[in-house]
Design a protein around this motif. Structure first.
Motif, PDB file in Angstrom:
ATOM      1  N   ILE A   1      -6.562  -0.544  -9.618  1.00 34.33           N
ATOM      2  CA  ILE A   1      -6.285   0.025  -8.291  1.00 34.33           C
ATOM      3  C   ILE A   1      -4.798  -0.152  -7.973  1.00 34.33           C
ATOM      4  CG2 ILE A   1      -6.855  -0.077  -5.831  1.00 34.33           C
ATOM      5  CD1 ILE A   1      -9.569  -1.101  -6.542  1.00 34.33           C
ATOM      6  N   ASP A   2      -4.099   0.960  -7.824  1.00 33.77           N
ATOM      7  CA  ASP A   2      -2.675   0.900  -7.508  1.00 33.77           C
ATOM      8  C   ASP A   2      -2.374   1.652  -6.215  1.00 33.77           C
ATOM      9  OD1 ASP A   2      -1.479  -0.516  -9.798  1.00 33.77           O
ATOM     10  OD2 ASP A   2      -2.307   1.154 -10.970  1.00 33.77           O
ATOM     11  N   GLY A   3      -1.190   1.385  -5.676  1.00 31.73           N
ATOM     12  CA  GLY A   3      -0.758   2.096  -4.475  1.00 31.73           C
ATOM     13  C   GLY A   3       0.360   1.332  -3.793  1.00 31.73           C
ATOM     14  N   PHE A   4       0.897   1.937  -2.726  1.00 29.08           N
ATOM     15  CA  PHE A   4       1.974   1.304  -1.969  1.00 29.08           C
ATOM     16  C   PHE A   4       1.455   0.063  -1.229  1.00 29.08           C
ATOM     17  CE2 PHE A   4       3.604   5.643  -2.437  1.00 29.08           C
ATOM     18  CZ  PHE A   4       4.892   5.376  -2.848  1.00 29.08           C
ATOM     19  N   SER A   5       2.401  -0.666  -0.612  1.00 29.83           N
ATOM     20  CA  SER A   5       2.037  -1.877   0.144  1.00 29.83           C
ATOM     21  C   SER A   5       1.141  -1.537   1.329  1.00 29.83           C
ATOM     22  CB  SER A   5       3.296  -2.541   0.698  1.00 29.83           C
ATOM     23  OG  SER A   5       4.138  -2.922  -0.346  1.00 29.83           O
ATOM     24  N   SER A   6       0.239  -2.436   1.636  1.00 26.98           N
ATOM     25  CA  SER A   6      -0.631  -2.317   2.819  1.00 26.98           C
ATOM     26  C   SER A   6      -1.409  -1.007   2.887  1.00 26.98           C
ATOM     27  CB  SER A   6       0.184  -2.460   4.115  1.00 26.98           C
ATOM     28  OG  SER A   6       0.776  -3.721   4.151  1.00 26.98           O
TER      29      SER A   6
ATOM     30  N   ALA B   1       7.350 -11.949   1.771  1.00 27.92           N
ATOM     31  CA  ALA B   1       7.257 -10.479   1.695  1.00 27.92           C
ATOM     32  C   ALA B   1       8.627  -9.832   1.598  1.00 27.92           C
ATOM     33  CB  ALA B   1       6.494  -9.948   2.910  1.00 27.92           C
ATOM     34  N   SER B   2       9.618 -10.450   2.254  1.00 30.61           N
ATOM     35  CA  SER B   2      10.932  -9.812   2.267  1.00 30.61           C
ATOM     36  C   SER B   2      11.705 -10.041   0.972  1.00 30.61           C
ATOM     37  CB  SER B   2      11.743 -10.294   3.474  1.00 30.61           C
ATOM     38  OG  SER B   2      12.005 -11.663   3.331  1.00 30.61           O
ATOM     39  N   GLN B   3      11.241 -10.941   0.124  1.00 32.90           N
ATOM     40  CA  GLN B   3      11.966 -11.194  -1.140  1.00 32.90           C
ATOM     41  C   GLN B   3      11.184 -10.831  -2.397  1.00 32.90           C
ATOM     42  OE1 GLN B   3      14.289 -14.602  -1.444  1.00 32.90           O
ATOM     43  NE2 GLN B   3      14.601 -14.831   0.740  1.00 32.90           N
ATOM     44  N   VAL B   4       9.869 -10.614  -2.220  1.00 27.17           N
ATOM     45  CA  VAL B   4       9.024 -10.479  -3.406  1.00 27.17           C
ATOM     46  C   VAL B   4       9.356  -9.243  -4.239  1.00 27.17           C
ATOM     47  CG1 VAL B   4       7.120  -9.392  -2.118  1.00 27.17           C
ATOM     48  CG2 VAL B   4       6.646 -10.553  -4.263  1.00 27.17           C
ATOM     49  N   SER B   5       9.763  -8.149  -3.610  1.00 28.14           N
ATOM     50  CA  SER B   5      10.047  -6.940  -4.399  1.00 28.14           C
ATOM     51  C   SER B   5      11.207  -7.152  -5.363  1.00 28.14           C
ATOM     52  CB  SER B   5      10.350  -5.758  -3.481  1.00 28.14           C
ATOM     53  OG  SER B   5       9.168  -5.302  -2.894  1.00 28.14           O
ATOM     54  N   GLU B   6      12.204  -7.908  -4.924  1.00 30.48           N
ATOM     55  CA  GLU B   6      13.343  -8.196  -5.808  1.00 30.48           C
ATOM     56  C   GLU B   6      12.866  -9.036  -7.004  1.00 30.48           C
ATOM     57  OE1 GLU B   6      13.568  -8.168  -2.566  1.00 30.48           O
ATOM     58  OE2 GLU B   6      15.389  -7.084  -2.024  1.00 30.48           O
ATOM     59  N   VAL B   7      12.000  -9.991  -6.716  1.00 32.32           N
ATOM     60  CA  VAL B   7      11.482 -10.846  -7.792  1.00 32.32           C
ATOM     61  C   VAL B   7      10.612 -10.021  -8.749  1.00 32.32           C
ATOM     62  CG1 VAL B   7       9.964 -12.823  -8.273  1.00 32.32           C
ATOM     63  CG2 VAL B   7      11.610 -12.942  -6.393  1.00 32.32           C
TER      64      VAL B   7
ATOM     65  N   ARG C   1      10.070  -2.391   0.740  1.00 39.48           N
ATOM     66  CA  ARG C   1       9.284  -2.675  -0.464  1.00 39.48           C
ATOM     67  C   ARG C   1       8.877  -1.388  -1.189  1.00 39.48           C
ATOM     68  NH1 ARG C   1       4.668  -6.463  -0.137  1.00 39.48           N
ATOM     69  NH2 ARG C   1       4.311  -5.902   2.011  1.00 39.48           N
ATOM     70  N   ASP C   2       8.494  -0.372  -0.427  1.00 39.70           N
ATOM     71  CA  ASP C   2       8.124   0.916  -1.046  1.00 39.70           C
ATOM     72  C   ASP C   2       9.262   1.438  -1.909  1.00 39.70           C
ATOM     73  OD1 ASP C   2       5.790   0.853   0.343  1.00 39.70           O
ATOM     74  OD2 ASP C   2       6.248   2.537   1.685  1.00 39.70           O
ATOM     75  N   ARG C   3      10.478   1.321  -1.327  1.00 39.45           N
ATOM     76  CA  ARG C   3      11.639   1.879  -2.034  1.00 39.45           C
ATOM     77  C   ARG C   3      11.893   1.104  -3.319  1.00 39.45           C
ATOM     78  NH1 ARG C   3      16.538   0.454  -1.365  1.00 39.45           N
ATOM     79  NH2 ARG C   3      16.132  -0.543   0.614  1.00 39.45           N
ATOM     80  N   ILE C   4      11.927  -0.219  -3.219  1.00 35.80           N
ATOM     81  CA  ILE C   4      12.214  -1.012  -4.429  1.00 35.80           C
ATOM     82  C   ILE C   4      11.084  -0.864  -5.444  1.00 35.80           C
ATOM     83  CG2 ILE C   4      12.640  -3.334  -5.338  1.00 35.80           C
ATOM     84  CD1 ILE C   4      14.016  -4.035  -2.825  1.00 35.80           C
TER      85      ILE C   4
END
Ligand code: DC
Length: 234
Positions: free
Chosen positions: A14-19, A101-107, A186-189
């Motif tokens: 199951i994939d998709g954007f955040s939330s 949440a604000s750093q996880v996309s970079e990681v 997050r969507d963008r990254i």
């Protein structure tokens, strides 16, 4: 049928954007089918939490590679809920913090992090039928998954859901615009990173759940699943 008959294992991706309600659907499907539920995003969040707590500079690849060796992530089923442990510490609540949440996309954009977590995710499927949700499950983790779903929902509805969730979890003063901003970020990254960007696998079934209840969403997914695998219906 030989003596060494191996029980067939299923992987539901199951994939998709955040939330978008991916985890909600994944959890409900796993419960219905008695499969293992794996929230792969929680694993990326655990790595991000570790980096925050240990002041790891994620752009320093030597430091990052060495801490990856120290990170042990485990899921444990406790009283009907899935708990996540980071080096023996229960971090189920801590990984939901807006700071994480604000750093996880970079990681999650770092290849060495993805390599480690993807290997662990694939290992879990060797001995279990499972439902796993994330961003690259149908494209990278299980390209031959039994069935793949790609979940979408209107961005403002997604932000409202995340906002309600954060408030319900004891953040009464949370700013709605901040939640919208975080989701956009997050969507963008997630969808533009080089390694395993979020995209719908060609053979994934798309479900837009903007106007569906959780129950309706589950029914839609189960109908697709039982059409393909009638043996799972019992
Ligand atoms: O699903 P989530 O919001 O808990 O995911 C947290 C972050 O981890 C999000 O920025 C996307 C990333 N992620 C990923 O890159 N690959 C996955 N399989 C799951 C999550």
């Amino acid at each position: 049928m030989g003596f060494f008959f191996m029980e067939k294992k299923y992987q539901i991706a199951i994939d998709g954007f955040s939330s978008c309600g991916k985890s909600t659907l994944a959890k409900a499907l796993a419960k219905e089918l008695r499969f293992l539920f794996v929230d792969s995003g929680a694993m990326y969040r655990a790595v991000a939490l570790y980096c925050i707590n240990h002041n790891v500079k994620i752009e320093d690849s030597d430091q990052l590679n060495s801490i990856l060796l120290d990170i042990n992530i485990q899921f444990k089923q406790e009283q009907d809920t899935l708990q996540i442990y980071l080096n023996e510490e229960n971090v189920t609540e801590a990984i939901r913090d807006l700071k994480v949440a604000s750093q996880v996309s970079e990681v999650a954009a770092i290849s060495s992090v993805r390599k480690k977590l993807v290997a662990q995710q694939q290992k879990m499927a060797e001995s279990n039928s499972l439902v796993m949700d994330g961003r690259d499950i149908g494209t990278v983790v299980f390209p031959n998954a039994s069935i793949k779903f790609f979940i979408t929902a209107d961005p403002l509805i997604r932000a409202q859901r995340r906002y309600n969730e954060l408030r319900a979890k004891g953040n009464p003063s949370i700013d709605f615009n901040l939640v919208v901003e975080n989701l956009r970020h997050r969507d963008r990254i997630d969808s533009t990173r080089d390694d395993s960007p979020l995209r719908k696998a060609d053979d994934a079934i798309e479900i837009d759940n903007s106007t569906l209840s959780e129950k309706e969403q589950l029914q839609v997914a189960l109908t697709h699943l039982y059409n393909k695998f009638p043996e799972l219906k019992n």
